[in-house]
Design an enzyme around this catalytic site. Sequence first.
Site, short mmCIF file in Angstrom:
data_model
loop_
_atom_site.label_atom_id
_atom_site.label_comp_id
_atom_site.label_asym_id
_atom_site.label_seq_id
_atom_site.Cartn_x
_atom_site.Cartn_y
_atom_site.Cartn_z
N SER A 153 0.84 -1.20 0.00
CA SER A 153 0.00 0.00 0.00
C SER A 153 0.87 1.25 0.00
CB SER A 153 -0.86 -0.01 1.27
OG SER A 153 -1.37 1.27 1.52
N TYR A 166 -0.78 -0.28 9.98
CA TYR A 166 -1.10 -0.71 8.62
C TYR A 166 0.12 -0.53 7.72
CZ TYR A 166 -3.65 -0.83 4.16
OH TYR A 166 -4.08 -1.13 2.90
N LYS A 170 2.24 -3.39 5.77
CA LYS A 170 2.29 -3.39 4.30
C LYS A 170 3.74 -3.26 3.80
CE LYS A 170 -1.91 -3.91 2.84
NZ LYS A 170 -2.27 -5.26 2.36
P1 NAI Z 1 -11.97 -4.93 1.91
O1 NAI Z 1 -12.16 -4.73 3.36
O2 NAI Z 1 -13.17 -4.77 1.03
O3 NAI Z 1 -11.34 -6.35 1.59
C1 NAI Z 1 -10.54 -7.08 2.48
C2 NAI Z 1 -11.18 -8.45 2.69
O4 NAI Z 1 -10.30 -9.24 3.48
C3 NAI Z 1 -12.49 -8.36 3.45
O5 NAI Z 1 -13.54 -8.94 2.68
C4 NAI Z 1 -12.24 -9.13 4.73
O6 NAI Z 1 -13.36 -9.85 5.21
C5 NAI Z 1 -11.10 -10.04 4.35
N1 NAI Z 1 -10.32 -10.48 5.50
C6 NAI Z 1 -9.95 -9.74 6.57
N2 NAI Z 1 -9.26 -10.49 7.44
C7 NAI Z 1 -9.17 -11.73 6.89
C8 NAI Z 1 -8.55 -12.93 7.31
N3 NAI Z 1 -7.89 -13.01 8.47
N4 NAI Z 1 -8.64 -14.02 6.51
C9 NAI Z 1 -9.32 -13.97 5.34
N5 NAI Z 1 -9.94 -12.85 4.90
C10 NAI Z 1 -9.86 -11.74 5.67
O7 NAI Z 1 -10.84 -3.89 1.45
P2 NAI Z 1 -10.07 -3.68 0.05
O8 NAI Z 1 -9.85 -2.24 -0.07
O9 NAI Z 1 -10.71 -4.41 -1.04
O10 NAI Z 1 -8.64 -4.32 0.39
C11 NAI Z 1 -8.06 -5.41 -0.30
C12 NAI Z 1 -6.56 -5.36 -0.08
O11 NAI Z 1 -6.01 -4.23 -0.74
C13 NAI Z 1 -6.14 -5.24 1.38
O12 NAI Z 1 -4.97 -6.00 1.60
C14 NAI Z 1 -5.84 -3.77 1.52
O13 NAI Z 1 -4.96 -3.52 2.59
C15 NAI Z 1 -5.22 -3.50 0.16
N6 NAI Z 1 -5.19 -2.10 -0.21
C16 NAI Z 1 -6.35 -1.45 -0.51
C17 NAI Z 1 -6.30 -0.14 -0.92
C18 NAI Z 1 -7.53 0.61 -1.31
O14 NAI Z 1 -7.39 1.77 -1.75
N7 NAI Z 1 -8.71 0.01 -1.22
C19 NAI Z 1 -5.03 0.61 -0.97
C20 NAI Z 1 -3.87 -0.19 -0.71
C21 NAI Z 1 -3.97 -1.49 -0.33
#
Ligand code: NAI
Length: 327
Positions: A153, A166, A170
Site C-alpha cells: 500500500s 497498517y 504493508k
Molecule cells: P476490503 O475490506 O473490502 O477487503 C478485504 C477483505 O479481506 C475483506 O472482505 C475481509 O473480510 C477479508 N479479510 C480480513 N481479514 C481476513 C482474514 N484473516 N482471513 C481472510 N480474509 C480476511 O478492502 P479492500 O480495499 O478491497 O482491500 C483489499 C486489499 O487491498 C487489502 O490487503 C488492503 O490492505 C489493500 N489495499 C487497498 C487499498 C484501497 O485503496 N482500497 C489501498 C492499498 C492497499
Amino acid sequence: MTDIRFDNQVVIVTGAGGGLGRAYALDIAKRGGCVVVNDLGGTVEGHDASSALADAVVKEITDAGGRAIANYDSVATASGAESIVTAAVTAFGRVDALINNAGNMRMATLEESTQEDFEALLAVHLLGSYHMSKAVWPHMKQQGYGRLVFTASSAGMFGNQGQAFYGAAKAGVFGLMNTLSHEGEPHGILCNVIMPNAFSRMTDKASEYTDPEALKRASAILPLMQNSMQPEFSVGLAGYLASDICTTTHGAYSSCGGRIARVFVGVTEGWQGSREEPASAEEIAQHFDLIRDPKQGVHIPLSPSEEYRTVLSKSTPVCSERQGGGE
Ligand code: NAI
C-alpha cells in the site's frame, strides 16, 4: 494483444468476499480459472466471521457459468492457511496462483495506538501473506510453476497519518516479496506486489479517521479521479501478474487513477567516501545534499550484492583528496 486466460489453472484469492478481492476473483473466473474465494467475512477491523461474503461471490461466479468454491478460514494462522490450500487442492487438484489480498484496518496515531491493534494488523497482512505463501509453496515448487501476487500500500511505502500499524505491515509485505522472489525464481515461482487504490469499506474506514484538513484535500482530489477508484481499475494488473503471461519477478506496481507504474526502492548515486577510513559526521554533513539528491542518478539494487557491485564500480578517492574530515 495476447488473450490472458486461466483455463485449467487454479487461483486462490484471499479476502475475495468484497472490494478488490471480489473484483479479482470475478475476472479470473471469467477468464476460465477455477477460483478459491477465501474470506473470513468479519468486520473491517477484523472482528467476527461469516460465510456470507465468500458465498455471495461464489454465487456470482457460478451463476455466470464459472467455477469457484468458497472458503472461510483466516489467513492469520498457519492452520487456516493450510486449510485454504487443502480446499483448493481437494476441489481442483492444484494451485497455480495466489493473490494475497486479505486485509483488516484499524487507524490510530502512535500515541493513541495499542499493541493489540498493531498485532491484529500484522497478523492478517504480514503473517497472513507469510502463512499463505508457505502453504502454497510446496505445491508450486513441485510443479515448477507458481505466481504469487502480494498487496502492499502507498500508506506503507510512502507513509500516511494514522496508519502506523497498517503501514508497517504493508511495508513488511513488500520485504517478504523481495526475498521470496529470490527463493522462488529457480522453481518457476514468480513474486510481485501491487499497491492498489480503490474505494472499498477499508477506505471508508480510513476516511472516518482522517483529520478535517486531510479530508478537505481528499474531497478536492477524489472527484478528479472519475471512475478510476472503482476496484475494477486494479483488476488488470493483478490478473496479469497472476497469469502465465507474466514472466518477471521481484516487482512492485502501483495502480492509481488509471495509471500503472513501477514502484522501487532506489539508492541515490550518493557521495563516495574512502574505503580505508570511515567518514566523519562532519563529512556526512558537508555532503548531505549530494547524498540525498536523486537527480545525480538512482540505482535499483535487487539484492545486497547488487548494491556492493554498484558501489565497487565507482573509484574511491584517496584519503588526501578528502575534504572536511572534522578539521
Ligand atoms: P476490503 O475490506 O473490502 O477487503 C478485504 C477483505 O479481506 C475483506 O472482505 C475481509 O473480510 C477479508 N479479510 C480480513 N481479514 C481476513 C482474514 N484473516 N482471513 C481472510 N480474509 C480476511 O478492502 P479492500 O480495499 O478491497 O482491500 C483489499 C486489499 O487491498 C487489502 O490487503 C488492503 O490492505 C489493500 N489495499 C487497498 C487499498 C484501497 O485503496 N482500497 C489501498 C492499498 C492497499
